[in-house]
Design a protein around this motif. Sequence first.
Motif, PDB file in Angstrom:
ATOM      1  N   LEU A  97       0.856  -1.199   0.000  1.00  0.00           N
ATOM      2  CA  LEU A  97       0.000   0.000   0.000  1.00  0.00           C
ATOM      3  C   LEU A  97       0.885   1.240   0.000  1.00  0.00           C
ATOM      4  CD1 LEU A  97      -2.881   1.282   0.381  1.00  0.00           C
ATOM      5  CD2 LEU A  97      -2.416   1.268   2.817  1.00  0.00           C
ATOM      6  N   LEU A  98       0.570   2.177  -0.870  1.00  0.00           N
ATOM      7  CA  LEU A  98       1.266   3.466  -0.875  1.00  0.00           C
ATOM      8  C   LEU A  98       0.236   4.575  -0.681  1.00  0.00           C
ATOM      9  CD1 LEU A  98       3.667   3.035  -3.946  1.00  0.00           C
ATOM     10  CD2 LEU A  98       4.200   2.704  -1.531  1.00  0.00           C
ATOM     11  N   VAL A  99       0.542   5.500   0.202  1.00  0.00           N
ATOM     12  CA  VAL A  99      -0.345   6.642   0.420  1.00  0.00           C
ATOM     13  C   VAL A  99       0.508   7.903   0.323  1.00  0.00           C
ATOM     14  CG1 VAL A  99      -1.947   7.768   2.011  1.00  0.00           C
ATOM     15  CG2 VAL A  99      -1.790   5.271   1.980  1.00  0.00           C
ATOM     16  N   ARG A 100       0.076   8.829  -0.509  1.00  0.00           N
ATOM     17  CA  ARG A 100       0.827  10.071  -0.673  1.00  0.00           C
ATOM     18  C   ARG A 100       0.443  11.079   0.387  1.00  0.00           C
ATOM     19  NH1 ARG A 100      -1.086  11.344  -6.015  1.00  0.00           N
ATOM     20  NH2 ARG A 100      -2.498  10.858  -4.868  1.00  0.00           N
ATOM     21  N   GLU A 101       1.359  12.000   0.655  1.00  0.00           N
ATOM     22  CA  GLU A 101       1.086  13.062   1.614  1.00  0.00           C
ATOM     23  C   GLU A 101      -0.123  13.877   1.141  1.00  0.00           C
ATOM     24  OE1 GLU A 101       4.277  15.301   3.407  1.00  0.00           O
ATOM     25  OE2 GLU A 101       2.659  15.379   4.880  1.00  0.00           O
ATOM     26  N   GLY A 102      -1.034  14.166   2.073  1.00  0.00           N
ATOM     27  CA  GLY A 102      -2.189  14.997   1.745  1.00  0.00           C
ATOM     28  C   GLY A 102      -3.398  14.223   1.264  1.00  0.00           C
ATOM     29  N   GLU A 103      -3.277  12.903   1.145  1.00  0.00           N
ATOM     30  CA  GLU A 103      -4.436  12.110   0.701  1.00  0.00           C
ATOM     31  C   GLU A 103      -5.464  11.968   1.818  1.00  0.00           C
ATOM     32  OE1 GLU A 103      -4.593   8.413  -1.626  1.00  0.00           O
ATOM     33  OE2 GLU A 103      -2.439   8.612  -1.878  1.00  0.00           O
ATOM     34  N   LEU A 104      -6.712  11.777   1.388  1.00  0.00           N
ATOM     35  CA  LEU A 104      -7.787  11.376   2.298  1.00  0.00           C
ATOM     36  C   LEU A 104      -8.337  10.121   1.661  1.00  0.00           C
ATOM     37  CD1 LEU A 104     -10.097  11.826   4.443  1.00  0.00           C
ATOM     38  CD2 LEU A 104     -11.211  13.241   2.750  1.00  0.00           C
ATOM     39  N   MET A 105      -8.115   8.970   2.259  1.00  0.00           N
ATOM     40  CA  MET A 105      -8.523   7.736   1.596  1.00  0.00           C
ATOM     41  C   MET A 105      -9.202   6.781   2.555  1.00  0.00           C
ATOM     42  SD  MET A 105      -5.998   5.088   2.256  1.00  0.00           S
ATOM     43  CE  MET A 105      -5.810   4.306   0.695  1.00  0.00           C
ATOM     44  N   ALA A 106      -9.979   5.864   1.961  1.00  0.00           N
ATOM     45  CA  ALA A 106     -10.714   4.889   2.767  1.00  0.00           C
ATOM     46  C   ALA A 106     -10.201   3.489   2.484  1.00  0.00           C
ATOM     47  CB  ALA A 106     -12.207   4.972   2.444  1.00  0.00           C
ATOM     48  N   LEU A 107     -10.187   2.664   3.527  1.00  0.00           N
ATOM     49  CA  LEU A 107      -9.871   1.245   3.392  1.00  0.00           C
ATOM     50  C   LEU A 107     -11.147   0.478   3.697  1.00  0.00           C
ATOM     51  CD1 LEU A 107      -6.547   0.806   5.426  1.00  0.00           C
ATOM     52  CD2 LEU A 107      -6.817   0.582   2.959  1.00  0.00           C
ATOM     53  N   VAL A 108     -11.526  -0.410   2.801  1.00  0.00           N
ATOM     54  CA  VAL A 108     -12.722  -1.212   3.025  1.00  0.00           C
ATOM     55  C   VAL A 108     -12.360  -2.688   2.918  1.00  0.00           C
ATOM     56  CG1 VAL A 108     -14.281   0.574   2.135  1.00  0.00           C
ATOM     57  CG2 VAL A 108     -13.384  -1.155   0.576  1.00  0.00           C
ATOM     58  N   GLY A 109     -13.245  -3.541   3.416  1.00  0.00           N
ATOM     59  CA  GLY A 109     -12.992  -4.970   3.325  1.00  0.00           C
ATOM     60  C   GLY A 109     -13.854  -5.711   4.317  1.00  0.00           C
ATOM     61  N   ALA A 110     -14.111  -6.979   4.029  1.00  0.00           N
ATOM     62  CA  ALA A 110     -14.943  -7.802   4.891  1.00  0.00           C
ATOM     63  C   ALA A 110     -14.319  -7.899   6.282  1.00  0.00           C
ATOM     64  CB  ALA A 110     -15.094  -9.192   4.290  1.00  0.00           C
ATOM     65  N   SER A 111     -15.135  -8.248   7.251  1.00  0.00           N
ATOM     66  CA  SER A 111     -14.640  -8.454   8.602  1.00  0.00           C
ATOM     67  C   SER A 111     -13.604  -9.577   8.581  1.00  0.00           C
ATOM     68  CB  SER A 111     -15.834  -8.799   9.489  1.00  0.00           C
ATOM     69  OG  SER A 111     -15.390  -9.153  10.748  1.00  0.00           O
ATOM     70  N   GLY A 112     -12.488  -9.373   9.259  1.00  0.00           N
ATOM     71  CA  GLY A 112     -11.451 -10.396   9.300  1.00  0.00           C
ATOM     72  C   GLY A 112     -10.455 -10.311   8.160  1.00  0.00           C
ATOM     73  N   SER A 113     -10.583  -9.281   7.302  1.00  0.00           N
ATOM     74  CA  SER A 113      -9.681  -9.200   6.149  1.00  0.00           C
ATOM     75  C   SER A 113      -8.316  -8.607   6.493  1.00  0.00           C
ATOM     76  CB  SER A 113     -10.341  -8.403   5.016  1.00  0.00           C
ATOM     77  OG  SER A 113     -10.717  -7.127   5.461  1.00  0.00           O
TER      78      SER A 113
END
Length: 333
Positions: free
Chosen positions: A57-73
């Motif tokens: 996973l790469l996240v750039r400075e200043g991003e607003l991002m969401a992580l989604v996924g089933a329970s237990g992922s």
Amino acid sequence: MTEPTTTVPTLAELERRAASRRAQPGYGHDALISCDRLVRIFTLDGVEVQALQGLDLLVREGELMALVGASGSGKSTLMNILAGLDEPTAGAAKVAGRDLMAMNARDRLRYRQEVVGFVWQQTARNLLPYLTAAQNVVLPMRLRGGRHARRAGAERALELLELLSVAECRGRRPQEMSGGQQQRVAIAVALANEPRVLLADEPTGELDSATAEQIFAAFRTANEQLGTTVVIVTHDQAVAQEVRRTVAIRDGRTSTEVLRRTEVDAATGQEALVAREYAMLDRAGRLQLPADYTQALDMRDRVLLELEPDHIGIWPDRPEDTGSAENAPAADT
Ligand code: ADP
Ligand code: MG
């Protein structure tokens, strides 16, 4: 299948390509958060659980991002590692230039005080019950210490509460606030020491959707007004749809991501929000196709690939078809 038409590259061409590969900067060199093949294995009563299985996973400075996924992922496992509360079993994780694998206890404490702020799902876990909202926000600044922590801290606490529209709660203890107010105060606490990264693990999970909307607005304010990079784990489709980038985690790996952009329609000249789905390609070239795509075309076990000038075609493998991989003459090697 058509005859291969590519010519064998010359030695000079190969050398040129190798040199340009060497000149390319390393994976994630310009990212604020970089996770490189992260693995986390828990052992419970002799049974191993692979919570993260080589997550990139790469996240750039200043991003607003969401992580989604089933329970237990593996979402919370990832957040705990990024928060400096847990260590990966293997792989590499860097946040704001700090190597999370190489921190001792003291580095870890400073990292949690200075680099990241976090907000948890359980509102009660975010705030101390016997302190007022303002005192809760001042506390991390006091713990970090430094010059003028006391006076400047009280001022900054009020500014943060104001920014997040909960100034009226400054003198109230958590039990005198609504769940939504508590979470907004929790965001102020997380922002107290000006972290580069704000992490939130299902921060709206215990709240109704109207309140969740307000909490999300508070994260957006932090991102837009303070420039804080924000990563939110959420089950909430509404929240996931409001951010420009949503990354899905499946079985301990990032699988697909949706990017939303405003694009101008060439025909009408109207601006419209366009969402596009991407798959993650790891450095070994592995790709996970979305389950609904593979099911729609009944793709299993093996697929037929063809390289085109600007894309790669993927077809179901149907041995009865002429020209399928099964019947095609072996490509020369
Ligand atoms: P999510 O937050 O996406 O629901 P988690 O990261 O909490 O998922 O969990 C991923 C997997 O790791 C699950 O199978 C979970 O049971 C397991 N797991 C998480 N934390 C622990 C732990 N401390 N000990 C043992 N197993 C754990
Ligand atoms: Mg979780």
